[in-house]
Write a protein that holds these residues in place. Structure first.
Motif, mmCIF file in Angstrom:
data_model
loop_
_atom_site.group_PDB
_atom_site.id
_atom_site.type_symbol
_atom_site.label_atom_id
_atom_site.label_comp_id
_atom_site.label_asym_id
_atom_site.label_seq_id
_atom_site.Cartn_x
_atom_site.Cartn_y
_atom_site.Cartn_z
ATOM 1 N N THR A 94 -6.995 -6.784 -1.196
ATOM 2 C CA THR A 94 -6.858 -6.744 0.256
ATOM 3 C C THR A 94 -7.758 -7.820 0.858
ATOM 4 O OG1 THR A 94 -8.668 -5.178 0.602
ATOM 5 C CG2 THR A 94 -6.467 -4.250 0.215
ATOM 6 N N LYS A 151 -3.945 -7.056 -7.426
ATOM 7 C CA LYS A 151 -3.865 -6.919 -5.974
ATOM 8 C C LYS A 151 -5.247 -7.044 -5.361
ATOM 9 C CE LYS A 151 -0.008 -3.683 -6.062
ATOM 10 N NZ LYS A 151 0.423 -2.333 -5.732
ATOM 11 N N GLU A 207 -5.427 3.516 -4.157
ATOM 12 C CA GLU A 207 -5.021 3.189 -5.525
ATOM 13 C C GLU A 207 -5.795 1.998 -6.086
ATOM 14 O OE1 GLU A 207 -0.842 2.459 -5.135
ATOM 15 O OE2 GLU A 207 -0.435 4.508 -4.445
ATOM 16 N N ASN A 210 -9.742 11.470 -3.604
ATOM 17 C CA ASN A 210 -8.636 12.421 -3.627
ATOM 18 C C ASN A 210 -9.144 13.812 -3.261
ATOM 19 O OD1 ASN A 210 -9.476 13.892 -6.103
ATOM 20 N ND2 ASN A 210 -9.058 11.936 -7.097
ATOM 21 N N GLN A 263 -5.880 3.324 4.429
ATOM 22 C CA GLN A 263 -4.492 3.701 4.176
ATOM 23 C C GLN A 263 -4.362 4.287 2.772
ATOM 24 O OE1 GLN A 263 -2.079 0.225 4.735
ATOM 25 N NE2 GLN A 263 -2.441 0.149 6.936
ATOM 26 N N GLU A 264 -3.382 5.151 2.577
ATOM 27 C CA GLU A 264 -3.165 5.801 1.278
ATOM 28 C C GLU A 264 -2.990 4.775 0.154
ATOM 29 O OE1 GLU A 264 -3.037 9.109 0.356
ATOM 30 O OE2 GLU A 264 -3.456 9.868 2.363
ATOM 31 N N LYS A 265 -2.289 3.672 0.412
ATOM 32 C CA LYS A 265 -2.054 2.650 -0.626
ATOM 33 C C LYS A 265 -3.357 2.024 -1.109
ATOM 34 C CE LYS A 265 2.441 1.939 -1.210
ATOM 35 N NZ LYS A 265 3.057 2.063 -2.497
ATOM 36 N N VAL A 266 -4.346 1.928 -0.243
ATOM 37 C CA VAL A 266 -5.629 1.311 -0.600
ATOM 38 C C VAL A 266 -6.425 2.197 -1.555
ATOM 39 C CG1 VAL A 266 -7.816 0.456 0.363
ATOM 40 C CG2 VAL A 266 -5.683 -0.011 1.541
ATOM 41 N N ASN A 310 -12.317 0.214 -4.299
ATOM 42 C CA ASN A 310 -12.747 -0.122 -2.942
ATOM 43 C C ASN A 310 -14.249 -0.323 -2.912
ATOM 44 O OD1 ASN A 310 -10.383 0.210 -0.943
ATOM 45 N ND2 ASN A 310 -10.137 1.884 -2.395
ATOM 46 N N LYS A 320 -10.721 3.169 -8.432
ATOM 47 C CA LYS A 320 -9.347 3.508 -8.048
ATOM 48 C C LYS A 320 -9.038 4.976 -8.345
ATOM 49 C CE LYS A 320 -7.279 1.829 -12.322
ATOM 50 N NZ LYS A 320 -6.302 0.910 -12.886
ATOM 51 N N ASN A 321 -8.327 5.554 -7.402
ATOM 52 C CA ASN A 321 -7.867 6.948 -7.471
ATOM 53 C C ASN A 321 -8.984 7.995 -7.520
ATOM 54 O OD1 ASN A 321 -5.068 6.226 -7.487
ATOM 55 N ND2 ASN A 321 -5.319 5.616 -9.622
ATOM 56 N N SER A 377 -7.731 -4.772 -7.407
ATOM 57 C CA SER A 377 -7.352 -4.355 -8.754
ATOM 58 C C SER A 377 -7.102 -5.633 -9.543
ATOM 59 C CB SER A 377 -6.101 -3.465 -8.721
ATOM 60 O OG SER A 377 -4.971 -4.216 -8.351
#
Length: 131
Positions: free
Chosen positions: A58, A56, A85, A113, A80-83, A88, A109-110, A53
């Motif tokens: 990874t 942030k 957001e 879901n 993971q759930e945090k990723v 990717n 992002k998001n 983002s």
């Protein structure tokens, strides 16, 4: 020369993020898969995935699949759930015969879901698909 190098367009190869039950932990996990929906085997599949983002990022994760047969799929990694957001990306490079192919798939992002679930080719599961 650079203009003489031709990398053909990738067809019938997808990335899907699927929500499935983890049998040992009894949890619902998001897992990324590569899907080869073509009639040809893929050799030396290299995958680099990364979440990012504005503020942030990874670390890049690198994966290799020596052979992905025609009309098959393989698990890449757990997300993971945090990723979810983050944006990717999955950069895929592979050989089909003697020809090299390359493509970057992006899940914004998001967008991974429950509301975005759809039927995933070749899999008996629902997930979020990028072509």
């Amino acid at each position: 020369m650079k203009k003489d190098i031709k990398i053909p367009k990738v067809k019938d190869v997808y990335i899907a993020v699927v929500k499935e039950e983890h049998l040992d932990y009894k949890t619902q996990d998001w897992n990324a898969y590569i899907i080869n929906n073509s009639d040809a085997d893929l050799d030396t599949v290299l995958i680099v995935s990364q979440g990012m983002s504005e503020d942030k990022m990874t670390p890049p994760m690198r994966h290799t699949i020596s052979k992905l047969p025609a009309r098959s799929y393989a698990k890449i990694e757990y997300l993971q759930e945090k990723v979810l957001e983050l944006n990717n990306s999955f950069k895929i490079t592979f050989f089909e015969g003697n020809q090299m192919f390359d493509k970057t798939y992006l899940f914004r992002k998001n967008t991974i879901n429950e509301k975005a679930l759809q039927t995933v080719p070749l899999m008996q599961l629902k997930g979020v698909l990028v072509q």
